[in-house]
Design a protein around this motif. Sequence first.
Motif, PDB file in Angstrom:
ATOM      1  N   VAL A 165       5.599   1.115  60.261  1.00 31.89           N
ATOM      2  CA  VAL A 165       5.257  -0.035  61.099  1.00 31.89           C
ATOM      3  C   VAL A 165       4.358   0.361  62.260  1.00 31.89           C
ATOM      4  CG1 VAL A 165       6.208  -1.798  62.628  1.00 31.89           C
ATOM      5  CG2 VAL A 165       7.345  -1.290  60.457  1.00 31.89           C
ATOM      6  N   ALA A 166       4.681   1.446  62.943  1.00 37.72           N
ATOM      7  CA  ALA A 166       3.921   1.844  64.130  1.00 37.72           C
ATOM      8  C   ALA A 166       2.495   2.272  63.813  1.00 37.72           C
ATOM      9  CB  ALA A 166       4.647   2.978  64.851  1.00 37.72           C
ATOM     10  N   GLN A 167       2.208   2.568  62.546  1.00 32.13           N
ATOM     11  CA  GLN A 167       0.889   3.062  62.172  1.00 32.13           C
ATOM     12  C   GLN A 167       0.039   2.032  61.439  1.00 32.13           C
ATOM     13  OE1 GLN A 167       2.640   6.601  60.202  1.00 32.13           O
ATOM     14  NE2 GLN A 167       1.286   7.797  61.514  1.00 32.13           N
ATOM     15  N   ARG A 168       0.534   0.827  61.324  1.00 36.07           N
ATOM     16  CA  ARG A 168      -0.219  -0.199  60.616  1.00 36.07           C
ATOM     17  C   ARG A 168      -1.375  -0.697  61.477  1.00 36.07           C
ATOM     18  NH1 ARG A 168       4.990  -3.420  57.957  1.00 36.07           N
ATOM     19  NH2 ARG A 168       5.750  -1.566  56.846  1.00 36.07           N
ATOM     20  N   PRO A 169      -2.595  -0.652  60.976  1.00 37.55           N
ATOM     21  CA  PRO A 169      -3.743  -1.084  61.782  1.00 37.55           C
ATOM     22  C   PRO A 169      -3.696  -2.583  62.049  1.00 37.55           C
ATOM     23  CG  PRO A 169      -4.410  -0.606  59.524  1.00 37.55           C
ATOM     24  CD  PRO A 169      -2.995  -0.168  59.644  1.00 37.55           C
ATOM     25  N   ALA A 170      -4.098  -2.955  63.240  1.00 37.13           N
ATOM     26  CA  ALA A 170      -4.048  -4.364  63.636  1.00 37.13           C
ATOM     27  C   ALA A 170      -4.926  -5.234  62.758  1.00 37.13           C
ATOM     28  CB  ALA A 170      -4.458  -4.495  65.098  1.00 37.13           C
ATOM     29  N   ASN A 171      -6.013  -4.669  62.246  1.00 35.74           N
ATOM     30  CA  ASN A 171      -6.920  -5.469  61.415  1.00 35.74           C
ATOM     31  C   ASN A 171      -6.492  -5.545  59.959  1.00 35.74           C
ATOM     32  OD1 ASN A 171      -7.578  -2.946  60.406  1.00 35.74           O
ATOM     33  ND2 ASN A 171      -9.669  -2.919  61.215  1.00 35.74           N
ATOM     34  N   GLY A 172      -5.375  -4.879  59.615  1.00 42.10           N
ATOM     35  CA  GLY A 172      -4.842  -4.939  58.259  1.00 42.10           C
ATOM     36  C   GLY A 172      -5.584  -4.107  57.239  1.00 42.10           C
ATOM     37  N   ARG A 173      -6.582  -3.351  57.689  1.00 39.41           N
ATOM     38  CA  ARG A 173      -7.393  -2.544  56.764  1.00 39.41           C
ATOM     39  C   ARG A 173      -6.771  -1.148  56.679  1.00 39.41           C
ATOM     40  NH1 ARG A 173     -12.760  -4.867  56.264  1.00 39.41           N
ATOM     41  NH2 ARG A 173     -13.605  -2.797  55.888  1.00 39.41           N
ATOM     42  N   VAL A 174      -5.937  -0.965  55.690  1.00 37.48           N
ATOM     43  CA  VAL A 174      -5.140   0.246  55.577  1.00 37.48           C
ATOM     44  C   VAL A 174      -6.010   1.427  55.141  1.00 37.48           C
ATOM     45  CG1 VAL A 174      -3.251   1.337  54.295  1.00 37.48           C
ATOM     46  CG2 VAL A 174      -3.015  -1.001  55.140  1.00 37.48           C
ATOM     47  N   ALA A 175      -5.852   2.552  55.832  1.00 37.30           N
ATOM     48  CA  ALA A 175      -6.653   3.749  55.551  1.00 37.30           C
ATOM     49  C   ALA A 175      -5.846   4.815  54.827  1.00 37.30           C
ATOM     50  CB  ALA A 175      -7.221   4.311  56.857  1.00 37.30           C
ATOM     51  N   LEU A 176      -4.871   4.399  54.049  1.00 41.77           N
ATOM     52  CA  LEU A 176      -4.031   5.337  53.298  1.00 41.77           C
ATOM     53  C   LEU A 176      -4.810   5.855  52.094  1.00 41.77           C
ATOM     54  CD1 LEU A 176      -1.018   6.414  53.186  1.00 41.77           C
ATOM     55  CD2 LEU A 176      -0.632   4.603  51.497  1.00 41.77           C
ATOM     56  N   ASN A 177      -5.034   7.164  52.037  1.00 42.66           N
ATOM     57  CA  ASN A 177      -5.749   7.738  50.895  1.00 42.66           C
ATOM     58  C   ASN A 177      -4.904   7.700  49.632  1.00 42.66           C
ATOM     59  OD1 ASN A 177      -7.908   8.292  52.546  1.00 42.66           O
ATOM     60  ND2 ASN A 177      -7.803  10.506  52.329  1.00 42.66           N
ATOM     61  N   ASN A 178      -5.559   7.657  48.483  1.00 41.38           N
ATOM     62  CA  ASN A 178      -4.870   7.761  47.195  1.00 41.38           C
ATOM     63  C   ASN A 178      -5.022   9.168  46.651  1.00 41.38           C
ATOM     64  OD1 ASN A 178      -3.903   5.090  46.838  1.00 41.38           O
ATOM     65  ND2 ASN A 178      -5.957   4.417  46.321  1.00 41.38           N
ATOM     66  N   LYS A 179      -3.909   9.784  46.307  1.00 39.36           N
ATOM     67  CA  LYS A 179      -3.925  11.150  45.795  1.00 39.36           C
ATOM     68  C   LYS A 179      -4.116  11.124  44.280  1.00 39.36           C
ATOM     69  CE  LYS A 179      -1.138  12.397  49.710  1.00 39.36           C
ATOM     70  NZ  LYS A 179      -1.469  11.081  50.292  1.00 39.36           N
ATOM     71  N   ILE A 180      -5.180  11.778  43.832  1.00 37.89           N
ATOM     72  CA  ILE A 180      -5.504  11.813  42.413  1.00 37.89           C
ATOM     73  C   ILE A 180      -4.987  13.110  41.780  1.00 37.89           C
ATOM     74  CG2 ILE A 180      -7.359  11.667  40.718  1.00 37.89           C
ATOM     75  CD1 ILE A 180      -7.121   9.166  42.390  1.00 37.89           C
ATOM     76  N   LEU A 181      -5.234  14.235  42.437  1.00 41.97           N
ATOM     77  CA  LEU A 181      -4.802  15.552  41.951  1.00 41.97           C
ATOM     78  C   LEU A 181      -4.190  16.317  43.116  1.00 41.97           C
ATOM     79  CD1 LEU A 181      -8.068  16.472  39.982  1.00 41.97           C
ATOM     80  CD2 LEU A 181      -5.913  15.693  38.959  1.00 41.97           C
ATOM     81  N   ARG A 182      -3.054  16.977  42.880  1.00 39.41           N
ATOM     82  CA  ARG A 182      -2.459  17.789  43.939  1.00 39.41           C
ATOM     83  C   ARG A 182      -1.804  19.039  43.360  1.00 39.41           C
ATOM     84  NH1 ARG A 182       3.130  16.504  45.001  1.00 39.41           N
ATOM     85  NH2 ARG A 182       3.877  14.664  43.880  1.00 39.41           N
ATOM     86  N   PHE A 183      -1.497  19.972  44.241  1.00 41.19           N
ATOM     87  CA  PHE A 183      -1.115  21.306  43.809  1.00 41.19           C
ATOM     88  C   PHE A 183       0.210  21.332  43.045  1.00 41.19           C
ATOM     89  CE2 PHE A 183       0.484  25.713  44.717  1.00 41.19           C
ATOM     90  CZ  PHE A 183      -0.482  26.384  43.987  1.00 41.19           C
ATOM     91  N   ALA A 184       1.161  20.485  43.406  1.00 42.28           N
ATOM     92  CA  ALA A 184       2.417  20.459  42.653  1.00 42.28           C
ATOM     93  C   ALA A 184       2.175  20.121  41.192  1.00 42.28           C
ATOM     94  CB  ALA A 184       3.391  19.452  43.273  1.00 42.28           C
ATOM     95  N   ASP A 185       1.206  19.261  40.926  1.00 40.77           N
ATOM     96  CA  ASP A 185       0.838  18.926  39.555  1.00 40.77           C
ATOM     97  C   ASP A 185       0.304  20.170  38.848  1.00 40.77           C
ATOM     98  OD1 ASP A 185       0.212  17.583  37.220  1.00 40.77           O
ATOM     99  OD2 ASP A 185      -1.327  16.305  38.109  1.00 40.77           O
ATOM    100  N   VAL A 186      -0.490  20.980  39.539  1.00 43.27           N
ATOM    101  CA  VAL A 186      -1.010  22.214  38.951  1.00 43.27           C
ATOM    102  C   VAL A 186       0.133  23.144  38.553  1.00 43.27           C
ATOM    103  CG1 VAL A 186      -2.411  24.277  39.357  1.00 43.27           C
ATOM    104  CG2 VAL A 186      -3.171  22.068  40.239  1.00 43.27           C
ATOM    105  N   LEU A 187       1.101  23.313  39.443  1.00 42.50           N
ATOM    106  CA  LEU A 187       2.243  24.170  39.136  1.00 42.50           C
ATOM    107  C   LEU A 187       3.012  23.665  37.922  1.00 42.50           C
ATOM    108  CD1 LEU A 187       3.557  24.849  42.758  1.00 42.50           C
ATOM    109  CD2 LEU A 187       2.502  26.535  41.226  1.00 42.50           C
ATOM    110  N   LEU A 188       3.187  22.351  37.841  1.00 47.68           N
ATOM    111  CA  LEU A 188       3.929  21.789  36.709  1.00 47.68           C
ATOM    112  C   LEU A 188       3.108  21.838  35.427  1.00 47.68           C
ATOM    113  CD1 LEU A 188       5.656  18.828  38.560  1.00 47.68           C
ATOM    114  CD2 LEU A 188       6.768  20.872  37.614  1.00 47.68           C
TER     115      LEU A 188
END
Length: 525
Positions: free
Chosen positions: A363-386
């Motif tokens: 809640v405290a990090q939600r932008p007032a203009n509603g334009r969310v800047a949350l990145n989408n993770k496509i590839l990450r290191f845990a996936d590499v290990l698995l």
Amino acid sequence: MKPIHKILSFASVCLLMIAGGCNDFLDQVRYTSEVEQSQYYNTVEECNTTTQVSYRYIDYSTWWETLNWRFLSGEASSDNGWLGNTEGATAEYLVVGHYNIDAGNVRNEAHWIMLYKSIGRFNSVIEGITNAPIDANSKKLFIAEQKFLRAWCYFDLVRNWGGVPIVLKIHTPDVHLPRSTARQVYDLIINDLKECAEILPRRSEYAAADRFRASKGTALTLLAKAYLYAEEWQNAEIAAKQVIDMGDYNLEPSFGTLWGYNYKNGQESIFETQYASSASPDLPYNDFQKMIQSSPDGGWRWYSISSHLEKAYKAEGDSIRLQWTINRHGLPVAGDPAKPAYNAGTRSQTKSGRYSRKHYVPVAQRPANGRVALNNKILRFADVLLMHAEACAMQNKSTEALASLKRVRDRVNLTTDMSLTGWNLINAVRKDRRLELAFEGDRLYDLRRWKDENGEPVINSVFGPNGSFVKYNTQTSTDSWELGNTRELQNKGINFDPSKHLLWPIPTSQIVASEGAVEQNPNYF
């Protein structure tokens, strides 16, 4: 090899994207004629800017064409989730998640079209840079970035539809290419990624602001994944091990760190799409995030999480990944003191009362203009290990597989049985892939590609009239949310047909447009 071209930050590139986002920018820079190419591809800076803008087209357009499919297909059509929105569910969604889909489905069609539109953009940029009067080394680097982006799109195409037409250059409208085989598509992906891995710099050689760009490790990670899907276990092991040994990536000490609103391109992230909140200048923002949250949280309540997945965490004693993966009605939201009790809405609105914590903004990090800047993770290191663990397990390399599996489980305080071998080990790795990567878009594709001890696709035993997920929901489940809302049918997956549903149908519109050069997948009409 260090990049010698001038590096611009993502923000500076986005300043070039006028209202309407990157579409408008690239629509002004059409690449389909020699005149326009000669007017734009004149300097290293111009080629670099175009290359950076291309990253926008991994998620080509707005929420419903690309990101929507990743969760509609990858998660809601698996045992991890439901369509969820039982007041607004429409047929084009339900038939995908419940295996009644036909070749006219508009969501299926949209994803196909957007992937090919992205490929067209990457091909046109490759052509423009190939003919640009710039130094050879910069040219190779820019083209390698485009080929990585194109490889991702072909990877998504082949895992959804099997063999597809391979388009590598701009064609006139009268050219109709037939489908290549799935093996030919994988060969294209693999060859391009091997080339990229040889050319691209390591992530550590990029400036911090440019670590969203494809690197040697990015190319090797997708290469390992392509090998895994192609069942080339030794090659998958080698590629994954190269990423592990590179030292550019590592697990975050805390699983929850990954899902912070401001976590962007950190040490575990290998590739993610970039978003910002600014409306002036108009930068790309994550307009999908609201789709995957509950109504009281300002969302559209699509893609609720199944009780079957929650039980899988509990059976493993996996409380850390459970709380950072699933927001549950009435329980605290991990990492958000403003939400001591999550509100999933009314039981008539949602199928299960569970939503993705991985795509939640405190809640405290939600932008007032509603334009969310949350990145989408496509590839990450845990996936590499698995991936490394799986490839080793499939070759009976138990020691190597267990070492990588243990690293993933240690982070969430789970013990690893170091005596596991054979199918017990294979199934342990598969179980951990589900728990680690849930609601990141891969679950359906894992179920399709995995084979059981008899060589049959694992998904065949999960769905269908005798499928384990169908039996759980119709015979075993005691979940009051799911059983109390039958607007979305409880027997989800009962219509699964292994003779057709290992792939999605080729959109009818694309078969017609090809004048019959593109043929339909088996048993779709």
